[in-house]
Write a protein that holds these residues in place. Structure first.
Motif, PDB file in Angstrom:
ATOM      1  N   THR A   1       0.824  -1.210   0.000  1.00 41.74           N
ATOM      2  CA  THR A   1       0.000   0.000   0.000  1.00 41.74           C
ATOM      3  C   THR A   1       0.861   1.263   0.000  1.00 41.74           C
ATOM      4  OG1 THR A   1      -0.230  -0.255   2.421  1.00 41.74           O
ATOM      5  CG2 THR A   1      -2.041  -1.045   1.053  1.00 41.74           C
ATOM      6  N   THR A   2       2.048   1.192   0.599  1.00 42.58           N
ATOM      7  CA  THR A   2       2.975   2.327   0.528  1.00 42.58           C
ATOM      8  C   THR A   2       3.421   2.556  -0.910  1.00 42.58           C
ATOM      9  OG1 THR A   2       3.800   1.989   2.786  1.00 42.58           O
ATOM     10  CG2 THR A   2       5.220   3.207   1.289  1.00 42.58           C
ATOM     11  N   ALA A   3       3.757   1.494  -1.621  1.00 37.77           N
ATOM     12  CA  ALA A   3       4.231   1.627  -3.004  1.00 37.77           C
ATOM     13  C   ALA A   3       3.160   2.192  -3.916  1.00 37.77           C
ATOM     14  CB  ALA A   3       4.702   0.267  -3.521  1.00 37.77           C
ATOM     15  N   THR A   4       1.896   1.806  -3.712  1.00 36.86           N
ATOM     16  CA  THR A   4       0.832   2.270  -4.599  1.00 36.86           C
ATOM     17  C   THR A   4       0.459   3.734  -4.335  1.00 36.86           C
ATOM     18  OG1 THR A   4      -0.826   1.319  -3.086  1.00 36.86           O
ATOM     19  CG2 THR A   4      -0.154  -0.018  -4.954  1.00 36.86           C
ATOM     20  N   GLY A   5       0.985   4.328  -3.274  1.00 32.56           N
ATOM     21  CA  GLY A   5       0.779   5.755  -3.041  1.00 32.56           C
ATOM     22  C   GLY A   5       1.400   6.616  -4.122  1.00 32.56           C
ATOM     23  N   VAL A   6       2.270   6.029  -4.962  1.00 29.24           N
ATOM     24  CA  VAL A   6       2.938   6.786  -6.025  1.00 29.24           C
ATOM     25  C   VAL A   6       1.957   7.224  -7.115  1.00 29.24           C
ATOM     26  CG1 VAL A   6       3.533   4.902  -7.612  1.00 29.24           C
ATOM     27  CG2 VAL A   6       5.104   6.834  -7.336  1.00 29.24           C
ATOM     28  N   PHE A   7       0.769   6.633  -7.165  1.00 35.26           N
ATOM     29  CA  PHE A   7      -0.194   7.046  -8.186  1.00 35.26           C
ATOM     30  C   PHE A   7      -0.668   8.485  -7.967  1.00 35.26           C
ATOM     31  CE2 PHE A   7      -0.148   2.577  -9.048  1.00 35.26           C
ATOM     32  CZ  PHE A   7      -0.293   2.538 -10.430  1.00 35.26           C
ATOM     33  N   PHE A   8      -0.525   8.970  -6.753  1.00 35.17           N
ATOM     34  CA  PHE A   8      -0.760  10.392  -6.483  1.00 35.17           C
ATOM     35  C   PHE A   8       0.216  11.237  -7.310  1.00 35.17           C
ATOM     36  CE2 PHE A   8       1.237  13.796  -3.892  1.00 35.17           C
ATOM     37  CZ  PHE A   8       0.207  14.734  -3.949  1.00 35.17           C
ATOM     38  N   VAL A   9       1.470  10.829  -7.339  1.00 35.11           N
ATOM     39  CA  VAL A   9       2.499  11.547  -8.099  1.00 35.11           C
ATOM     40  C   VAL A   9       2.306  11.354  -9.601  1.00 35.11           C
ATOM     41  CG1 VAL A   9       4.958  11.422  -8.695  1.00 35.11           C
ATOM     42  CG2 VAL A   9       4.269  11.643  -6.313  1.00 35.11           C
ATOM     43  N   LEU A  10       1.963  10.151 -10.025  1.00 35.62           N
ATOM     44  CA  LEU A  10       1.763   9.892 -11.447  1.00 35.62           C
ATOM     45  C   LEU A  10       0.634  10.749 -12.011  1.00 35.62           C
ATOM     46  CD1 LEU A  10       2.197   6.010 -11.576  1.00 35.62           C
ATOM     47  CD2 LEU A  10       3.681   7.718 -12.646  1.00 35.62           C
ATOM     48  N   THR A  11      -0.423  10.935 -11.229  1.00 37.38           N
ATOM     49  CA  THR A  11      -1.528  11.789 -11.671  1.00 37.38           C
ATOM     50  C   THR A  11      -1.053  13.223 -11.845  1.00 37.38           C
ATOM     51  OG1 THR A  11      -3.106  10.379 -10.500  1.00 37.38           O
ATOM     52  CG2 THR A  11      -3.862  12.564 -11.121  1.00 37.38           C
ATOM     53  N   LEU A  12      -0.209  13.701 -10.918  1.00 41.13           N
ATOM     54  CA  LEU A  12       0.350  15.047 -11.044  1.00 41.13           C
ATOM     55  C   LEU A  12       1.244  15.165 -12.279  1.00 41.13           C
ATOM     56  CD1 LEU A  12       1.339  15.912  -7.349  1.00 41.13           C
ATOM     57  CD2 LEU A  12      -0.600  16.806  -8.641  1.00 41.13           C
ATOM     58  N   HIS A  13       2.073  14.159 -12.514  1.00 34.09           N
ATOM     59  CA  HIS A  13       3.001  14.207 -13.648  1.00 34.09           C
ATOM     60  C   HIS A  13       2.261  14.231 -14.987  1.00 34.09           C
ATOM     61  CE1 HIS A  13       6.362  13.498 -16.272  1.00 34.09           C
ATOM     62  NE2 HIS A  13       5.877  12.329 -16.663  1.00 34.09           N
ATOM     63  N   LEU A  14       1.217  13.432 -15.096  1.00 37.03           N
ATOM     64  CA  LEU A  14       0.459  13.417 -16.343  1.00 37.03           C
ATOM     65  C   LEU A  14      -0.112  14.797 -16.657  1.00 37.03           C
ATOM     66  CD1 LEU A  14      -1.491  10.018 -16.229  1.00 37.03           C
ATOM     67  CD2 LEU A  14       0.615  10.550 -17.450  1.00 37.03           C
ATOM     68  N   GLN A  15      -0.492  15.546 -15.596  1.00 40.31           N
ATOM     69  CA  GLN A  15      -1.082  16.865 -15.812  1.00 40.31           C
ATOM     70  C   GLN A  15      -0.011  17.952 -15.931  1.00 40.31           C
ATOM     71  OE1 GLN A  15      -4.766  17.566 -13.299  1.00 40.31           O
ATOM     72  NE2 GLN A  15      -4.183  15.574 -12.492  1.00 40.31           N
ATOM     73  N   LEU A  16       0.937  17.967 -14.977  1.00 40.27           N
ATOM     74  CA  LEU A  16       1.945  19.030 -14.957  1.00 40.27           C
ATOM     75  C   LEU A  16       3.012  18.830 -16.023  1.00 40.27           C
ATOM     76  CD1 LEU A  16       2.511  19.363 -11.090  1.00 40.27           C
ATOM     77  CD2 LEU A  16       1.068  20.786 -12.552  1.00 40.27           C
ATOM     78  N   GLY A  17       3.433  17.573 -16.235  1.00 44.49           N
ATOM     79  CA  GLY A  17       4.528  17.315 -17.147  1.00 44.49           C
ATOM     80  C   GLY A  17       4.113  16.989 -18.567  1.00 44.49           C
ATOM     81  N   LEU A  18       2.965  16.301 -18.712  1.00 40.50           N
ATOM     82  CA  LEU A  18       2.561  15.838 -20.041  1.00 40.50           C
ATOM     83  C   LEU A  18       1.328  16.552 -20.582  1.00 40.50           C
ATOM     84  CD1 LEU A  18       3.137  11.989 -19.570  1.00 40.50           C
ATOM     85  CD2 LEU A  18       4.723  13.716 -20.424  1.00 40.50           C
ATOM     86  N   GLY A  19       0.757  17.464 -19.794  1.00 39.64           N
ATOM     87  CA  GLY A  19      -0.345  18.278 -20.290  1.00 39.64           C
ATOM     88  C   GLY A  19      -1.690  17.579 -20.362  1.00 39.64           C
ATOM     89  N   PHE A  20      -1.872  16.467 -19.627  1.00 42.72           N
ATOM     90  CA  PHE A  20      -3.166  15.805 -19.605  1.00 42.72           C
ATOM     91  C   PHE A  20      -4.154  16.652 -18.807  1.00 42.72           C
ATOM     92  CE2 PHE A  20      -2.306  11.066 -20.519  1.00 42.72           C
ATOM     93  CZ  PHE A  20      -1.236  11.362 -21.335  1.00 42.72           C
ATOM     94  N   SER A  21      -5.420  16.597 -19.167  1.00 38.31           N
ATOM     95  CA  SER A  21      -6.457  17.222 -18.344  1.00 38.31           C
ATOM     96  C   SER A  21      -6.737  16.309 -17.149  1.00 38.31           C
ATOM     97  CB  SER A  21      -7.741  17.395 -19.155  1.00 38.31           C
ATOM     98  OG  SER A  21      -8.344  16.132 -19.396  1.00 38.31           O
ATOM     99  N   PRO A  22      -7.389  16.821 -16.084  1.00 37.87           N
ATOM    100  CA  PRO A  22      -7.725  15.947 -14.947  1.00 37.87           C
ATOM    101  C   PRO A  22      -8.509  14.712 -15.373  1.00 37.87           C
ATOM    102  CG  PRO A  22      -8.047  18.240 -14.349  1.00 37.87           C
ATOM    103  CD  PRO A  22      -7.740  18.228 -15.810  1.00 37.87           C
ATOM    104  N   TRP A  23      -9.453  14.890 -16.311  1.00 39.96           N
ATOM    105  CA  TRP A  23     -10.239  13.751 -16.785  1.00 39.96           C
ATOM    106  C   TRP A  23      -9.358  12.752 -17.527  1.00 39.96           C
ATOM    107  CZ3 TRP A  23     -14.666  11.409 -16.024  1.00 39.96           C
ATOM    108  CH2 TRP A  23     -15.715  12.103 -15.411  1.00 39.96           C
TER     109      TRP A  23
END
Length: 458
Positions: A279-301
């Motif tokens: 469960t600690t390792a899967t907390g990284v999806f919080f960061v992946l969601t940020l990266h997709l938006q901040l780094g790759l320009g994905f919308s929240p949806w």
């Protein structure tokens, strides 16, 4: 014990409660900007609107489980659902940030009373042949609810149902809660508790202090910039847990009723170590969601939908666990951790591409869901194996607290690494966070492999 005729219907109600809890833990995040604008709140209040639920939930789980052992699963489940539903109504009608924060904390307390009863219910009402199938539904509710939370929060906030705006994310719990209350009253067996001893007030106070010292910095430390007092609280948690453990041992040997019996904790220890790492390792999806938006320009949806296919893997993983885990035992758990690690490593390589299309993550995201669904199901089942009915609530409280602790640790750990490296670019920051999570999963794999070599301790 006789089988209750409506046990499968009752399971649907119980799993609905877990699903709603996981959704509510995540649903508020996307609505925070709107809440800030309408209520005129500051950053600290926004943090507490988000964190208050998690803290109330985490601090209540073990006590809620023990109350279920003492007073009966159905009574405590219904009481928790009533508290949760009433607090949701208050949150939806709140006109001030302070009221909303208080309602969120009480929501968490209500969930902390409800959720431990579900695993106890599965343990008590289903025999060995039925438990794997029942556990499949229970285990699937955790990741599915976590994924659905942001999607549902965004949809309800944007839909502005009946002009309610962000309030709909809380008000929607009222009819769901009423339905669950009626369902629980009509389908759950009203079985008495197993113990009539008094609760341990000193143990409860020590446990609450230790959990608060641990969870508060994990939930708030990263956003506050890790001031010295948050680090001091984390350090203080260690002796507080030590004093709590000594007190529990003293209570056990003098014939009292400890909140967490020492022999029960010994039985759970190995599996909980693996569960915490996963469960600690899967907390990284919080960061992946940020990266997709901040780094790759994905919308929240787009970011949310990128990870939606993991639900297919989660369902498949639960089905595999239902069929194979009873036969393969700990070897199945080790294999599931390996699949989860492989999926995460594949994602780590792919997200460094600045032109990454969302579909490119499809297979590794499904693999992550497959591993996650399989390992959670297997670990939940193994944790409850041969637990006496009178201790099922205590065991369930410990298991669910481990999940919450791992999730909070994962978000704090990956978030801290991500933001510390963000000056070097989102890709570099994400790579660092993923490397840490992969390392934690390697530890989980080592622990799982070591458990395969050990005799089963029940």
């Amino acid at each position: 014990m006789d089988k209750h005729a409506l046990r499968w219907w009752a399971l649907a109600v119980a799993v609905l409660a877990v699903l709603v809890d996981m959704i509510d833990n995540q649903i508020v995040a996307v609505a925070l900007p709107t809440i800030r604008r309408e209520l005129g709140t500051g950053e600290a209040a926004l943090q507490w609107i988000s964190a208050g639920y998690a803290l109330g939930f985490a601090l209540t789980l073990i006590t809620g489980g023990r109350l279920g052992d003492r007073h009966g699963t159905k009574k405590v489940f219904v009481g928790g659902m009533l508290v949760f539903t009433a607090a949701s109504l208050v949150a939806g009608l709140a006109g001030h940030a302070g009221v909303l924060i208080a309602a969120r904390v009480v929501q968490g307390v209500g969930s902390g009373l409800m959720v431990p009863q579900v695993l106890s219910f599965v343990h008590a009402e289903f025999d060995e042949r039925e438990q794997p199938k029942a556990m499949t539904w229970y285990a699937a509710a955790f990741p599915l609810g976590g994924l659905a939370g942001p999607l549902l929060g965004g949809a309800l906030t944007e839909a502005d149902l009946f002009g309610t705006g962000w309030r709909a994310i809380f008000l929607v719990n009222v009819p769901i809660g009423a339905l669950a209350l009626l369902g629980a009253l009509g389908t759950m067996a009203d079985r008495p508790g197993f113990r009539r001893h008094r609760m341990d007030p000193v143990g409860l106070a020590l446990l609450t202090a230790a959990l608060c010292a641990l969870f508060y910095p994990l939930v708030q430390g990263r956003e506050l910039g890790w001031p010295m007092w948050t680090v001091a609280l984390l350090v203080a948690a260690v002796p507080l847990f030590g004093v709590f453990a000594l007190h529990q041992r003293f209570q056990f040997h003098r014939g009292g009723e400890p909140l967490v019996p020492p022999d029960l904790l010994r039985h759970l220890a190995g599996g909980q170590a693996v569960l915490f790492c996963v469960t600690t390792a899967t907390g990284v999806f919080f960061v992946l969601t940020l990266h997709l938006q901040l780094g790759l320009g994905f919308s929240p949806w787009e970011a949310a939908l990128t990870f939606a296919p993991s639900t297919l893997g989660i369902v498949a993983g639960n089905v595999l666990a239902m069929r194979l885990a009873p036969r393969l035992g700990r070897a199945f758990t080790a294999g599931a951790v390996g699949v989860l690690l492989a999926g995460l490593v594949a994602i780590a390589f792919l997200v460094t591409d600045p032109a990454l299309p969302g579909w490119a993550l499809l297979l590794p995201v499904i693999a992550v869901g497959l591993g996650m669904g399989a390992v959670l199901n297997a670990l939940f089942a193994a944790s409850m194996a041969e637990i006496p009915p009178g201790r099922a609530g205590a065991a369930s409280g410990v298991v669910n607290t481990t999940v919450q602790l791992g999730t909070a640790t994962g978000i704090a750990l990956s978030g801290t690494v991500f933001f510390a490296r963000l000056d070097g670019g989102s890709a570099s920051a994400t790579a660092g966070a993923l490397a840490v999570s992969a390392g934690v999963l390697v530890l989980a794999l080592i622990l799982s492999a070591n458990r395969v070599k050990q005799p089963v301790d029940v």
